[in-house]
Structures are given as structure tokens and as C-alpha cells.
Design an enzyme around this catalytic site. Structure first.
Site, mmCIF file in Angstrom:
data_model
loop_
_atom_site.group_PDB
_atom_site.id
_atom_site.type_symbol
_atom_site.label_atom_id
_atom_site.label_comp_id
_atom_site.label_asym_id
_atom_site.label_seq_id
_atom_site.Cartn_x
_atom_site.Cartn_y
_atom_site.Cartn_z
ATOM 1 N N ASN A 1 0.858 -1.189 0.000
ATOM 2 C CA ASN A 1 0.000 0.000 0.000
ATOM 3 C C ASN A 1 0.898 1.244 0.000
ATOM 4 O O ASN A 1 1.476 1.587 1.035
ATOM 5 C CB ASN A 1 -0.898 -0.043 1.246
ATOM 6 C CG ASN A 1 -1.731 1.218 1.410
ATOM 7 O OD1 ASN A 1 -1.816 2.049 0.499
ATOM 8 N ND2 ASN A 1 -2.351 1.360 2.570
ATOM 9 N N TRP A 2 0.978 1.882 -1.166
ATOM 10 C CA TRP A 2 1.878 3.044 -1.279
ATOM 11 C C TRP A 2 1.314 4.285 -0.586
ATOM 12 O O TRP A 2 2.002 5.294 -0.471
ATOM 13 C CB TRP A 2 2.125 3.364 -2.766
ATOM 14 C CG TRP A 2 3.009 2.377 -3.466
ATOM 15 C CD1 TRP A 2 3.624 1.282 -2.932
ATOM 16 C CD2 TRP A 2 3.390 2.414 -4.861
ATOM 17 N NE1 TRP A 2 4.356 0.626 -3.897
ATOM 18 C CE2 TRP A 2 4.231 1.296 -5.078
ATOM 19 C CE3 TRP A 2 3.106 3.253 -5.919
ATOM 20 C CZ2 TRP A 2 4.780 1.016 -6.339
ATOM 21 C CZ3 TRP A 2 3.647 2.979 -7.181
ATOM 22 C CH2 TRP A 2 4.486 1.878 -7.376
ATOM 23 N N LYS A 3 0.048 4.238 -0.193
ATOM 24 C CA LYS A 3 -0.610 5.418 0.423
ATOM 25 C C LYS A 3 -0.422 6.625 -0.505
ATOM 26 O O LYS A 3 -0.411 6.462 -1.713
ATOM 27 C CB LYS A 3 -0.082 5.638 1.843
ATOM 28 C CG LYS A 3 -0.186 4.354 2.673
ATOM 29 C CD LYS A 3 0.026 4.554 4.139
ATOM 30 C CE LYS A 3 -0.122 3.211 4.850
ATOM 31 N NZ LYS A 3 -0.003 3.299 6.291
ATOM 32 N N HIS B 1 -9.549 0.852 5.199
ATOM 33 C CA HIS B 1 -8.256 1.094 5.848
ATOM 34 C C HIS B 1 -8.446 2.107 6.978
ATOM 35 O O HIS B 1 -9.215 3.053 6.842
ATOM 36 C CB HIS B 1 -7.231 1.604 4.828
ATOM 37 C CG HIS B 1 -5.853 1.645 5.378
ATOM 38 N ND1 HIS B 1 -5.419 2.660 6.200
ATOM 39 C CD2 HIS B 1 -4.818 0.777 5.274
ATOM 40 C CE1 HIS B 1 -4.169 2.421 6.561
ATOM 41 N NE2 HIS B 1 -3.782 1.280 6.016
ATOM 42 N N GLU C 1 -6.812 4.529 7.978
ATOM 43 C CA GLU C 1 -6.587 5.948 7.656
ATOM 44 C C GLU C 1 -7.817 6.542 6.975
ATOM 45 O O GLU C 1 -8.114 7.723 7.134
ATOM 46 C CB GLU C 1 -5.315 6.092 6.806
ATOM 47 C CG GLU C 1 -4.080 5.913 7.671
ATOM 48 C CD GLU C 1 -2.840 5.434 6.936
ATOM 49 O OE1 GLU C 1 -2.796 5.500 5.694
ATOM 50 O OE2 GLU C 1 -1.907 4.976 7.627
ATOM 51 N N GLU D 1 -5.296 -5.292 10.939
ATOM 52 C CA GLU D 1 -4.362 -4.174 11.056
ATOM 53 C C GLU D 1 -4.621 -3.412 12.359
ATOM 54 O O GLU D 1 -5.433 -2.476 12.373
ATOM 55 C CB GLU D 1 -4.554 -3.213 9.880
ATOM 56 C CG GLU D 1 -4.181 -3.799 8.543
ATOM 57 C CD GLU D 1 -3.538 -2.731 7.667
ATOM 58 O OE1 GLU D 1 -2.423 -2.973 7.184
ATOM 59 O OE2 GLU D 1 -4.107 -1.645 7.510
ATOM 60 N N GLY E 1 2.432 2.189 10.956
ATOM 61 C CA GLY E 1 3.351 3.318 10.806
ATOM 62 C C GLY E 1 4.081 3.699 12.081
ATOM 63 O O GLY E 1 4.714 4.753 12.142
ATOM 64 N N SER F 1 3.541 -2.186 10.527
ATOM 65 C CA SER F 1 4.999 -2.185 10.755
ATOM 66 C C SER F 1 5.665 -3.512 10.395
ATOM 67 O O SER F 1 6.578 -3.959 11.097
ATOM 68 C CB SER F 1 5.314 -1.784 12.200
ATOM 69 O OG SER F 1 4.862 -0.463 12.455
ATOM 70 N N GLY G 1 2.804 -1.062 4.410
ATOM 71 C CA GLY G 1 2.777 0.361 4.110
ATOM 72 C C GLY G 1 4.181 0.872 3.824
ATOM 73 O O GLY G 1 4.710 0.708 2.724
ATOM 74 N N GLY G 2 4.796 1.482 4.826
ATOM 75 C CA GLY G 2 6.099 2.133 4.653
ATOM 76 C C GLY G 2 7.136 1.280 3.926
ATOM 77 O O GLY G 2 7.831 1.769 3.017
HETATM 78 P P1 PGA Z 1 2.861 0.274 7.838
HETATM 79 O O1 PGA Z 1 1.387 0.476 7.250
HETATM 80 O O2 PGA Z 1 3.412 -0.981 7.203
HETATM 81 O O3 PGA Z 1 3.598 1.509 7.406
HETATM 82 O O4 PGA Z 1 2.729 0.150 9.307
HETATM 83 C C1 PGA Z 1 0.514 -0.612 7.076
HETATM 84 C C2 PGA Z 1 -0.772 -0.150 6.489
HETATM 85 O O5 PGA Z 1 -1.204 0.983 6.783
HETATM 86 O O6 PGA Z 1 -1.411 -0.859 5.713
#
Ligand code: PGA
Length: 260
Positions: free
Chosen positions: A9-11, A95, A97, A174, A180, A219, A240-241
Site C-alpha cells: 500500500n503506497w498510500k 483502511h 486511515e 491491522e 506506521g 509495521s 505500508g512504509g
Molecule cells: P505500515 O502500514 O506498514 O507503514 O505500518 C501498514 C498499512 O497501513 O497498511
């Protein structure tokens, strides 16, 4: 045996140029991914770029969100049919966010879960595989409400279309406190929640539960992926990251492939 899935997930990150080099670096290792499904989730404006780069490579792609409406006057929204038009196989739904953004509009959790269920229905009816995100907030975690949070959304989904519909779905556990933050859930914690989710679905349909892929997100890095993926109910990750760093992402995909 469930085939692992690693979803990047590149966000809201990337440019045409940086995407191109990240995709090229990932593709250079794609031969190692034959035992794992790998999918990339760019911002919507870059889906076409990802489609062009990944068509014919065996890698998959999708979007970070989908509208709960078919079409019409919904400025800024992207419909499930549009997503399918770009050969996306997956879409993320719910998600945390996104949920936080909706929270600002004072929607309560049940309404949010309902919205997730509507999006799920829209995605599934366009032939997309929804990846539905579930997880407790830091406060819910501290108050020991993880199972309650997970059950609330699962039961909303099951009530909507029944357990069979989950056969075309991926779930992603999640925990919001792990996203994050660099503080991943322990493999034991994640395994317990995943097992609990699978058992909940099994009460409705054991076969669907057995085949259901449940990803862990929060993470995940190259150095903790293997221990998470070694657990029997963790079928890959939502990243994510680390999905923005080619070496990290490739290491995570390799860790998932080794669990076969
Ligand atoms: P993260 O994000 O790997 O940066 O913790 C995961 C996600 O939001 O799907």
C-alpha cells in the site's frame, strides 16, 4: 493450502519517476515470487502506470479505496467499474486511515462498518477481490476490546451477504497502534487474533474459513516478516512504509514465498 499474498500500500506517496524505478527494482526479483501473490496499491492517479508496468508479469495491482456508489455526482470518488477497467484485481476497503477521515465527520463505528459492507458489495459485484481491513484503535487495545471490534465488522459483513461471499474476499488484521509506528504486533498476538477471526467465519462456513486469506498489517519489515508469516493463520501481509523501499518489499515477498 492458502497461497500467501503480500500487498504493498503506497498510500499518498510517489511520482511517475519514482514509481517507475521502484517497480523496475521489484520486477527484477519477480522470479522469486512464484509461490506468493504480490499486489501493488498505488494512488489512484498512478493505477494506469502500474497497469502498464505490471501487465504480463504475474504481479497484481489494485486501489486503496472504492466508492460505495455505482456512478454519478460524487466528486473525487472512484467507482468499482472504473477500477476494473484498469484490470485491477483487488481493492482495499476500510483502511484505518480512511476510517479516521470519516470519523472527523462524526460517523459512529456501526455506520462505518456498514459503509465498509456497502463498499465490499460494490467491489465484489464488479469482480474485484476486496481486501477488508479490520483492527482495534490504541484505546480499544488498552481496554481489551480487540475481539469485540473484530466481531462487530465480521458480523456486519456476514449479515450482508453470508459466509460464502467471504470466499472472494481477503481480510487484513491491522491493529491501528501498529500502523506506521514501527511497533509491530508480536507474531503470537497476531496469530491469536487471526485464529479468532477464522473461527468466527468457520461458525458460518468451515470451508470458506479454511480457504480465507487473512493478512497481517502494521509495521511489517524485512526483518520481522518471516516470524509473522510462519504462524499458521497469517497468510501474508499488508505493507505500508516498507513497500516504498524495494529491498525491504522484496525481502518481505521472499519471506512469504518461503512459507509454502
Ligand atoms: P505500515 O502500514 O506498514 O507503514 O505500518 C501498514 C498499512 O497501513 O497498511
Amino acid at each position: 493450502m492458502r497461497k500467501p499474498l503480500v500487498a504493498g500500500n503506497w498510500k499518498m506517496n510517489g511520482t511517475s519517476a519514482s514509481n517507475q524505478s521502484l517497480l523496475a527494482e521489484i520486477l527484477a526479483s519477480a522470479a522469486d515470487f512464484s509461490d506468493v501473490d504480490v499486489a501493488i496499491f498505488p494512488p489512484a492517479v498512478y493505477v494506469h502506470q502500474v497497469q502498464q508496468a505490471l501487465t504480463g508479469t504475474g504481479l497484481h495491482w489494485g486501489t486503496q479505496n472504492v466508492s460505495s456508489y455505482i456512478d454519478g455526482a460524487y466528486t473525487g470518488e472512484v467507482s468499482a467499474a472504473m477500477i476494473s477497467d484498469f484490470d485491477c484485481e483487488y481493492t482495499l476497503i476500510g483502511h484505518s486511515e480512511r476510517r479516521c477521515l470519516y470519523d472527523e465527520l462524526d460517523l459512529d463505528q456501526l455506520v462505518l462498518d456498514q459503509l465498509v459492507a456497502e463498499k465490499y458489495e460494490m467491489a465484489a459485484s464488479s469482480g474485484l477481490t476486496p481486501i477488508i481491513c479490520i483492527g482495534e484503535s490504541p484505546q480499544e487495545h488498552d481496554q481489551g476490546q480487540t475481539e469485540e471490534v473484530v466481531v462487530r465488522l465480521l458480523d456486519t459483513l456476514l449479515a450482508y451477504q453470508g459466509a460464502k461471499a467471504l470466499s472472494r474476499t481477503v481480510l487484513a488484521y491491522e491493529p491501528v497502534w501498529a500502523i506506521g509506528t514501527g511497533k509491530s504486533a508480536s507474531p503470537e498476538w497476531a496469530q491469536n487474533v487471526h485464529q479468532f477471526m477464522r473461527e468466527r467465519v468457520a461458525k458460518h462456513c468451515p470451508k470458506t474459513a479454511e480457504n480465507l486469506r487473512i493478512l497481517y498489517g502494521g509495521s511489517v519489515k524485512g526483518n520481522n516478516a518471516a516470524s509473522l508469516f510462519s504462524k499458521p493463520d497469517i497468510d501474508g501481509g499488508l505493507i505500508g512504509g516498507a513497500s516504498l523501499i524495494a529491498d525491504e518489499f522484496v525481502a518481505i515477498c521472499r519471506a512469504a514465498a518461503k512459507q509454502i
